[in-house]
Design a protein around this motif. Structure first.
Motif, mmCIF file in Angstrom:
data_model
loop_
_atom_site.group_PDB
_atom_site.id
_atom_site.type_symbol
_atom_site.label_atom_id
_atom_site.label_comp_id
_atom_site.label_asym_id
_atom_site.label_seq_id
_atom_site.Cartn_x
_atom_site.Cartn_y
_atom_site.Cartn_z
ATOM 1 N N VAL A 149 -0.169 -0.925 5.458
ATOM 2 C CA VAL A 149 0.819 -0.582 4.436
ATOM 3 C C VAL A 149 0.661 -1.497 3.239
ATOM 4 O O VAL A 149 0.800 -2.717 3.354
ATOM 5 C CB VAL A 149 2.264 -0.701 4.982
ATOM 6 N N LYS A 150 0.370 -0.908 2.098
ATOM 7 C CA LYS A 150 0.309 -1.639 0.831
ATOM 8 C C LYS A 150 1.725 -1.685 0.263
ATOM 9 O O LYS A 150 2.404 -0.670 0.172
ATOM 10 C CB LYS A 150 -0.631 -0.922 -0.140
ATOM 11 N N VAL A 151 2.160 -2.868 -0.129
ATOM 12 C CA VAL A 151 3.479 -3.034 -0.735
ATOM 13 C C VAL A 151 3.283 -3.149 -2.244
ATOM 14 O O VAL A 151 2.646 -4.091 -2.718
ATOM 15 C CB VAL A 151 4.197 -4.282 -0.185
ATOM 16 N N GLY A 152 3.795 -2.176 -2.991
ATOM 17 C CA GLY A 152 3.705 -2.224 -4.447
ATOM 18 C C GLY A 152 2.498 -1.483 -4.997
ATOM 19 O O GLY A 152 1.829 -0.716 -4.315
ATOM 20 N N GLU A 153 2.254 -1.743 -6.287
ATOM 21 C CA GLU A 153 1.206 -1.065 -7.044
ATOM 22 C C GLU A 153 -0.174 -1.658 -6.763
ATOM 23 O O GLU A 153 -0.284 -2.739 -6.207
ATOM 24 C CB GLU A 153 1.505 -1.195 -8.538
ATOM 25 N N GLY A 154 -1.193 -0.942 -7.222
ATOM 26 C CA GLY A 154 -2.555 -1.455 -7.157
ATOM 27 C C GLY A 154 -3.439 -0.646 -6.237
ATOM 28 O O GLY A 154 -2.966 0.017 -5.321
ATOM 29 N N ASP A 155 -4.735 -0.717 -6.519
ATOM 30 C CA ASP A 155 -5.715 -0.049 -5.670
ATOM 31 C C ASP A 155 -5.681 -0.670 -4.282
ATOM 32 O O ASP A 155 -5.448 -1.872 -4.135
ATOM 33 C CB ASP A 155 -7.122 -0.205 -6.248
ATOM 34 N N THR A 156 -5.935 0.161 -3.272
ATOM 35 C CA THR A 156 -5.876 -0.354 -1.906
ATOM 36 C C THR A 156 -6.686 0.498 -0.938
ATOM 37 O O THR A 156 -6.926 1.681 -1.190
ATOM 38 C CB THR A 156 -4.419 -0.444 -1.419
ATOM 39 N N LEU A 157 -7.061 -0.116 0.152
ATOM 40 C CA LEU A 157 -7.689 0.581 1.270
ATOM 41 C C LEU A 157 -6.647 1.007 2.307
ATOM 42 O O LEU A 157 -6.984 1.714 3.255
ATOM 43 C CB LEU A 157 -8.725 -0.331 1.941
ATOM 44 N N ALA A 158 -5.401 0.562 2.136
ATOM 45 C CA ALA A 158 -4.340 0.894 3.082
ATOM 46 C C ALA A 158 -4.065 2.394 3.063
ATOM 47 O O ALA A 158 -4.117 3.036 2.013
ATOM 48 C CB ALA A 158 -3.060 0.132 2.739
ATOM 49 N N ALA A 159 -3.749 2.937 4.224
ATOM 50 C CA ALA A 159 -3.470 4.368 4.340
ATOM 51 C C ALA A 159 -2.057 4.713 3.883
ATOM 52 O O ALA A 159 -1.771 5.876 3.585
ATOM 53 C CB ALA A 159 -3.677 4.817 5.784
ATOM 54 N N HIS A 160 -1.182 3.710 3.836
ATOM 55 C CA HIS A 160 0.219 3.954 3.483
ATOM 56 C C HIS A 160 0.651 2.973 2.398
ATOM 57 O O HIS A 160 0.073 1.899 2.254
ATOM 58 C CB HIS A 160 1.117 3.796 4.715
#
Length: 100
Positions: free
Chosen positions: A67-78
């Motif tokens: 889980v990514k919290v907040g903005e920004g590019d990510t590899l997280a699925a959620h």
């Protein structure tokens, strides 16, 4: 002749309001892999809000939750908007696990 001690390589990673330094090159992904092995975990929940957390998201497997919290590019699925929203996710996860 005086003895000299080799200086270990130092790595750094920048993020939101943080500059992370490490004498050893060990990432959050390395820590997740090691903890999974030590605990015999068949699933991992990992949440993060910074670019330094992407190493953790990178090693997640099928059945894990990132889980990514907040903005920004990510590899997280959620993704959730902010830490308060993550709190709600964790409460719901706790309720679900209590019924197992």
């Amino acid at each position: 002749m005086p003895r000299t001690t080799p200086t270990p390589a130092c790595s750094s990673a920048g993020g939101k309001d943080i500059l992370e330094f490490a004498v050893r090159h060990v990432t959050k992904g390395d820590a997740i892999d090691r903890l999974r092995e030590l605990r015999g975990a068949d699933a991992v929940f990992f949440a993060g809000d910074d670019v330094t957390d992407e190493d953790g998201f990178r090693v997640l497997r099928d059945g894990d939750v990132g889980v990514k919290v907040g903005e920004g590019d990510t590899l997280a699925a959620h993704r959730v908007a902010d830490p308060a929203a993550l709190t709600d996710v964790l409460k719901q996860l706790g309720r679900l696990r209590a019924t197992r």
